[in-house]
Write an enzyme that holds these catalytic residues in place. Structure first.
Site, PDB file in Angstrom:
ATOM      1  N   ASP A  72      32.431  61.034  58.459  1.00  0.00           N
ATOM      2  CA  ASP A  72      32.651  60.687  57.090  1.00  0.00           C
ATOM      3  C   ASP A  72      34.219  60.119  57.222  1.00  0.00           C
ATOM      4  O   ASP A  72      34.919  59.953  55.901  1.00  0.00           O
ATOM      5  CB  ASP A  72      33.196  62.498  56.150  1.00  0.00           C
ATOM      6  CG  ASP A  72      32.072  62.895  56.503  1.00  0.00           C
ATOM      7  OD1 ASP A  72      30.759  62.752  56.529  1.00  0.00           O
ATOM      8  OD2 ASP A  72      31.779  64.572  57.255  1.00  0.00           O
ATOM      9  N   LYS A 124      32.394  55.217  56.746  1.00  0.00           N
ATOM     10  CA  LYS A 124      31.443  54.521  57.096  1.00  0.00           C
ATOM     11  C   LYS A 124      30.803  53.397  56.324  1.00  0.00           C
ATOM     12  O   LYS A 124      30.340  51.841  56.369  1.00  0.00           O
ATOM     13  CB  LYS A 124      30.510  54.895  58.812  1.00  0.00           C
ATOM     14  CG  LYS A 124      30.862  55.194  59.512  1.00  0.00           C
ATOM     15  CD  LYS A 124      29.939  55.865  60.334  1.00  0.00           C
ATOM     16  CE  LYS A 124      29.654  57.136  60.449  1.00  0.00           C
ATOM     17  NZ  LYS A 124      30.470  58.096  59.597  1.00  0.00           N
ATOM     18  N   ALA A 163      23.411  62.744  58.291  1.00  0.00           N
ATOM     19  CA  ALA A 163      24.410  61.718  57.558  1.00  0.00           C
ATOM     20  C   ALA A 163      24.545  61.256  56.016  1.00  0.00           C
ATOM     21  O   ALA A 163      24.044  61.599  55.144  1.00  0.00           O
ATOM     22  CB  ALA A 163      24.066  60.126  58.602  1.00  0.00           C
ATOM     23  N   GLY A 164      25.818  60.946  56.034  1.00  0.00           N
ATOM     24  CA  GLY A 164      25.673  61.142  54.065  1.00  0.00           C
ATOM     25  C   GLY A 164      26.845  60.279  53.744  1.00  0.00           C
ATOM     26  O   GLY A 164      27.852  60.146  54.602  1.00  0.00           O
ATOM     27  N   HIS A 165      26.412  58.559  53.707  1.00  0.00           N
ATOM     28  CA  HIS A 165      26.942  57.440  53.740  1.00  0.00           C
ATOM     29  C   HIS A 165      27.372  57.684  52.181  1.00  0.00           C
ATOM     30  O   HIS A 165      26.499  57.130  51.517  1.00  0.00           O
ATOM     31  CB  HIS A 165      26.965  56.576  54.375  1.00  0.00           C
ATOM     32  CG  HIS A 165      26.608  56.749  55.581  1.00  0.00           C
ATOM     33  ND1 HIS A 165      26.655  55.521  56.991  1.00  0.00           N
ATOM     34  CD2 HIS A 165      27.066  57.526  56.548  1.00  0.00           C
ATOM     35  CE1 HIS A 165      26.579  56.805  57.781  1.00  0.00           C
ATOM     36  NE2 HIS A 165      26.774  57.234  58.006  1.00  0.00           N
ATOM     37  N   GLN A 221      26.930  59.198  61.650  1.00  0.00           N
ATOM     38  CA  GLN A 221      28.157  60.751  62.647  1.00  0.00           C
ATOM     39  C   GLN A 221      29.058  59.578  63.255  1.00  0.00           C
ATOM     40  O   GLN A 221      29.493  58.743  62.866  1.00  0.00           O
ATOM     41  CB  GLN A 221      27.264  61.427  63.901  1.00  0.00           C
ATOM     42  CG  GLN A 221      26.451  62.498  63.339  1.00  0.00           C
ATOM     43  CD  GLN A 221      24.888  61.034  62.671  1.00  0.00           C
ATOM     44  OE1 GLN A 221      24.499  60.988  63.540  1.00  0.00           O
ATOM     45  NE2 GLN A 221      24.794  61.677  61.501  1.00  0.00           N
ATOM     46  N   GLY A 264      27.934  69.813  50.696  1.00  0.00           N
ATOM     47  CA  GLY A 264      28.875  70.273  49.706  1.00  0.00           C
ATOM     48  C   GLY A 264      29.540  70.878  50.489  1.00  0.00           C
ATOM     49  O   GLY A 264      31.046  71.778  50.707  1.00  0.00           O
TER      50      GLY A 264
HETATM   51  P1  GDP Z   1      30.713  58.101  55.526  1.00  0.00           P
HETATM   52  O1  GDP Z   1      30.188  59.076  55.783  1.00  0.00           O
HETATM   53  O2  GDP Z   1      31.639  57.405  57.064  1.00  0.00           O
HETATM   54  O3  GDP Z   1      30.178  56.656  55.102  1.00  0.00           O
HETATM   55  O4  GDP Z   1      32.072  59.126  55.019  1.00  0.00           O
HETATM   56  P2  GDP Z   1      31.259  59.523  53.701  1.00  0.00           P
HETATM   57  O5  GDP Z   1      30.807  59.354  52.481  1.00  0.00           O
HETATM   58  O6  GDP Z   1      30.451  60.637  54.505  1.00  0.00           O
HETATM   59  O7  GDP Z   1      33.175  60.094  52.517  1.00  0.00           O
HETATM   60  C1  GDP Z   1      34.036  59.347  52.265  1.00  0.00           C
HETATM   61  C2  GDP Z   1      34.405  59.143  50.731  1.00  0.00           C
HETATM   62  O8  GDP Z   1      35.598  58.772  50.758  1.00  0.00           O
HETATM   63  C3  GDP Z   1      33.301  59.078  50.514  1.00  0.00           C
HETATM   64  O9  GDP Z   1      33.245  59.778  49.119  1.00  0.00           O
HETATM   65  C4  GDP Z   1      33.790  57.856  49.598  1.00  0.00           C
HETATM   66  O10 GDP Z   1      33.521  57.039  49.170  1.00  0.00           O
HETATM   67  C5  GDP Z   1      35.050  57.938  50.130  1.00  0.00           C
HETATM   68  N1  GDP Z   1      36.097  56.901  50.805  1.00  0.00           N
HETATM   69  C6  GDP Z   1      35.297  56.367  51.264  1.00  0.00           C
HETATM   70  N2  GDP Z   1      36.760  54.481  51.730  1.00  0.00           N
HETATM   71  C7  GDP Z   1      37.203  55.617  50.749  1.00  0.00           C
HETATM   72  C8  GDP Z   1      39.340  55.130  50.894  1.00  0.00           C
HETATM   73  O11 GDP Z   1      40.023  54.185  51.213  1.00  0.00           O
HETATM   74  N3  GDP Z   1      39.429  55.635  48.933  1.00  0.00           N
HETATM   75  C9  GDP Z   1      39.547  57.233  48.958  1.00  0.00           C
HETATM   76  N4  GDP Z   1      40.598  57.517  48.428  1.00  0.00           N
HETATM   77  N5  GDP Z   1      38.163  57.191  49.018  1.00  0.00           N
HETATM   78  C10 GDP Z   1      37.162  56.685  50.182  1.00  0.00           C
HETATM   79  P1  IMO Z   2      28.497  60.646  58.758  1.00  0.00           P
HETATM   80  O1  IMO Z   2      27.391  59.833  59.011  1.00  0.00           O
HETATM   81  C1  IMO Z   2      30.450  64.688  59.431  1.00  0.00           C
HETATM   82  C2  IMO Z   2      28.081  67.473  62.444  1.00  0.00           C
HETATM   83  C3  IMO Z   2      27.832  68.388  61.714  1.00  0.00           C
HETATM   84  C4  IMO Z   2      28.005  69.408  62.933  1.00  0.00           C
HETATM   85  C5  IMO Z   2      27.654  68.964  64.472  1.00  0.00           C
HETATM   86  C6  IMO Z   2      26.342  68.900  65.244  1.00  0.00           C
HETATM   87  O2  IMO Z   2      27.882  60.855  57.584  1.00  0.00           O
HETATM   88  O3  IMO Z   2      29.635  60.882  59.043  1.00  0.00           O
HETATM   89  P2  IMO Z   2      23.735  68.079  63.560  1.00  0.00           P
HETATM   90  O4  IMO Z   2      23.554  68.480  62.022  1.00  0.00           O
HETATM   91  O5  IMO Z   2      24.059  66.402  63.641  1.00  0.00           O
HETATM   92  O6  IMO Z   2      22.518  68.150  64.204  1.00  0.00           O
HETATM   93  O7  IMO Z   2      25.342  68.782  63.264  1.00  0.00           O
HETATM   94  O8  IMO Z   2      27.885  67.698  64.215  1.00  0.00           O
HETATM   95  N1  IMO Z   2      27.610  66.168  61.592  1.00  0.00           N
HETATM   96  C7  IMO Z   2      28.457  65.153  60.821  1.00  0.00           C
HETATM   97  N2  IMO Z   2      29.893  65.781  60.733  1.00  0.00           N
HETATM   98  N3  IMO Z   2      29.440  63.824  58.814  1.00  0.00           N
HETATM   99  C8  IMO Z   2      28.438  63.458  59.806  1.00  0.00           C
HETATM  100  O9  IMO Z   2      27.656  62.495  59.584  1.00  0.00           O
HETATM  101  C9  IMO Z   2      27.914  64.421  60.493  1.00  0.00           C
HETATM  102  N4  IMO Z   2      26.382  64.843  60.970  1.00  0.00           N
HETATM  103  C10 IMO Z   2      26.236  65.333  61.397  1.00  0.00           C
HETATM  104  O10 IMO Z   2      28.468  68.968  60.745  1.00  0.00           O
HETATM  105  O11 IMO Z   2      29.774  69.727  63.394  1.00  0.00           O
HETATM  106 MG    MG Z   3      29.952  61.284  55.329  1.00  0.00          MG
END
Ligand code: GDP
Ligand code: IMO
Ligand code: MG
Length: 426
Positions: A13, A16, A39-41, A224, A302
């Site tokens: 998170d 990426k 993953a949640g991007h 991840q 969540g």
């Molecule tokens: P990922 O899994 O690495 O793609 O990251 P996530 O999307 O799960 O979580 C990153 C969160 O931070 C998302 O809600 C993005 O919209 C937000 N985000 C990304 N870059 C920035 C930044 O530079 N500033 C802020 N405030 N939010 C950001």
């Molecule tokens: P992105 O790509 C953050 C964590 C889970 C748990 C461990 C194992 O959005 O960064 P799993 O379901 O993969 O067997 O869970 O890895 N985890 C993540 N934490 N961001 C993620 O993806 C994750 N994908 C898995 O919370 O601790």
């Molecule tokens: Mg994520």
């Protein structure tokens, strides 16, 4: 022939998705190389939010071929839902290709993930319960079904019958659960689902190499992160794949000589979801502030993410493990209102100062962070688009991190929007 890797450097998170989308603009192809819908991007484009789980973050550009590589585990139902969601927002998804060698996540994987976590009790991993670990375990045990098995319903059914029999014995005898029906699974996966996925199934290794031979630029998108890596992360509190840059070679089917750039994505602080050691974790109001200002709740599940200060010890290790050429620093704006910001520069373990990640995990559990404290900047950074827009104390913070980490910080994120970033490298 160049390929670039985007890799998470902390516990996920980091942003990426946003930076993959940003870098993808200059690319021809974006390949997801491991993980699944754990993953949640998140991408925010023109005020609209896209939360992607399986589809590569380059999908929003018409000129990109998005590819789900062989290293990914795919739940086809989730994939189709995601494609429908994107289509409803006007995104063209017709170019998406899915590797026939990617493994399928089937309903029993999800069930086993759920009951295993319950069985582990207080020792649970805190997985996303998406069936990721059980699907990769079946791959390693050579009883997994692959995406290409959808092309041959007879083979699919034969393999399914064998594996469901074994899973049902485990579900009943170990976990006291009801059996799964191979008939129901076959009906779900071999009907409309198969029809819709079939045209996407491709020899993606060939596709990637054709692109590289044409001198097209390929972006390899990790899910991840480094410290969730099965080999290099904080085992067992990890995921079941190899997010590190080396995993990109395996998960896309290329050799390391194609990779010319490795961008490590790092948050200006750290978060972690699920269980496991976290030396700089904060349990105070600063932690609450990071969670609230940073919106640190799982994109998928969540769950509240655990917050902490930036850990330079971890990042130095991530530089080594991934051969990072640079770091993209995200969410600097989240620190805007703090009077002081702290950076962990070393650990104290049993009274000794250590500047590298300890080899023995018991030591990591005992590690006390040694902090350097820097003044905050007390200004809103969200509008900054160039290095000189940043107040000097924010620039000092980045320069301090750069010196600690040992590679240039090339890009800095100052908000979730696609335009909210700046080039920092001098
Ligand atoms: P990922 O899994 O690495 O793609 O990251 P996530 O999307 O799960 O979580 C990153 C969160 O931070 C998302 O809600 C993005 O919209 C937000 N985000 C990304 N870059 C920035 C930044 O530079 N500033 C802020 N405030 N939010 C950001
Ligand atoms: P992105 O790509 C953050 C964590 C889970 C748990 C461990 C194992 O959005 O960064 P799993 O379901 O993969 O067997 O869970 O890895 N985890 C993540 N934490 N961001 C993620 O993806 C994750 N994908 C898995 O919370 O601790
Ligand atoms: Mg994520």
């Amino acid at each position: 022939m160049p390929a670039t890797v985007v890799v998470g450097t902390q516990w996920g998170d980091e942003g990426k998705g946003k930076f993959t989308d940003l870098v993808a603009k200059e690319m021809h192809m974006v390949v997801r190389y491991q993980g699944g819908h754990n993953a949640g991007h998140t991408l925010v484009v023109n005020g609209e939010t896209f939360a992607l789980q399986l589809v590569p973050s380059g999908i929003l550009y018409d000129h990109i071929t998005p590819v789900i590589g062989n290293g990914v585990v795919v739940d086809p139902r989730v994939l189709l839902e995601e494609l429908d969601m994107l289509s409803s927002k006007g995104v063209d998804t017709s170019l998406l290709k899915v590797s026939g060698n990617a493994h399928l996540i089937l309903p029993y994987h999800q069930e086993i993930d759920r009951v295993t976590e319950r069985y582990l009790g207080k020792n649970k991993i805190g997985t996303t319960k998406r069936g990721i670990g059980p699907a990769y375990a079946d791959k390693a045990s050579r009883v997994g079904l692959r995406v290409q098995d959808l092309l041959d319903p007879k083979i699919f059914r034969q393999k399914l019958d064998v594996v469901v029999k074994e899973k049902n014995a485990i579900l009943a005898k170990v976990y006291n659960q009801l059996p799964q029906s191979a008939d129901d699974i076959a009906e779900q996966y071999l009907g409309e689902c198969r029809e819709r996925i079939e045209p996407m199934i491709t020899d993606t290794v060939n596709l990637v190499h054709e692109a590289l031979e044409l001198d097209h630029h390929v972006l390899l998108e990790g899910a991840q992160a480094t410290f969730l890596d099965l080999d290099h992360g904080t085992y067992p509190y990890v995921t079941s794949s190899n997010p590190v840059a080396g995993g990109a070679c395996v998960g896309a089917g290329i050799g390391p000589r194609f990779i010319t750039r490795v961008i490590g994505i790092a948050k200006a602080y750290v978060t972690r979801v699920g269980s496991g050691p976290f030396p700089t974790e904060l349990f105070d109001e600063v932690g609450d502030l990071l969670v609230e200002r940073g919106g640190e709740y799982g994109t998928n599940t969540g769950r509240r993410r655990r917050p902490g200060w930036f850990d330079a010890v971890m990042l130095r290790h991530a530089v080594r493990l991934n051969s990072l050429s640079e770091v993209a620093l995200t969410k600097l704006d989240v620190l805007d209102t703090l009077d002081t910001v702290k950076v962990c520069v070393a650990y104290e373990i049993d009274g000794t100062r250590i500047e590298h990640l300890p080899y023995h995990q018991s030591d990591l559990h005992k590690a006390k962070p040694i902090y350097e404290q820097l003044p905050g900047w007390g200004e809103d950074l969200s509008e900054a688009t160039e290095r000189h827009h940043l107040p000097s104390r924010a620039r000092d913070y980045i320069a301090f991190l750069e010196a600690q980490v040992g590679v240039p910080i090339s890009l800095v994120g100052v908000g979730p929007g696609r335009e909210q970033f700046l080039h920092f490298a001098a």
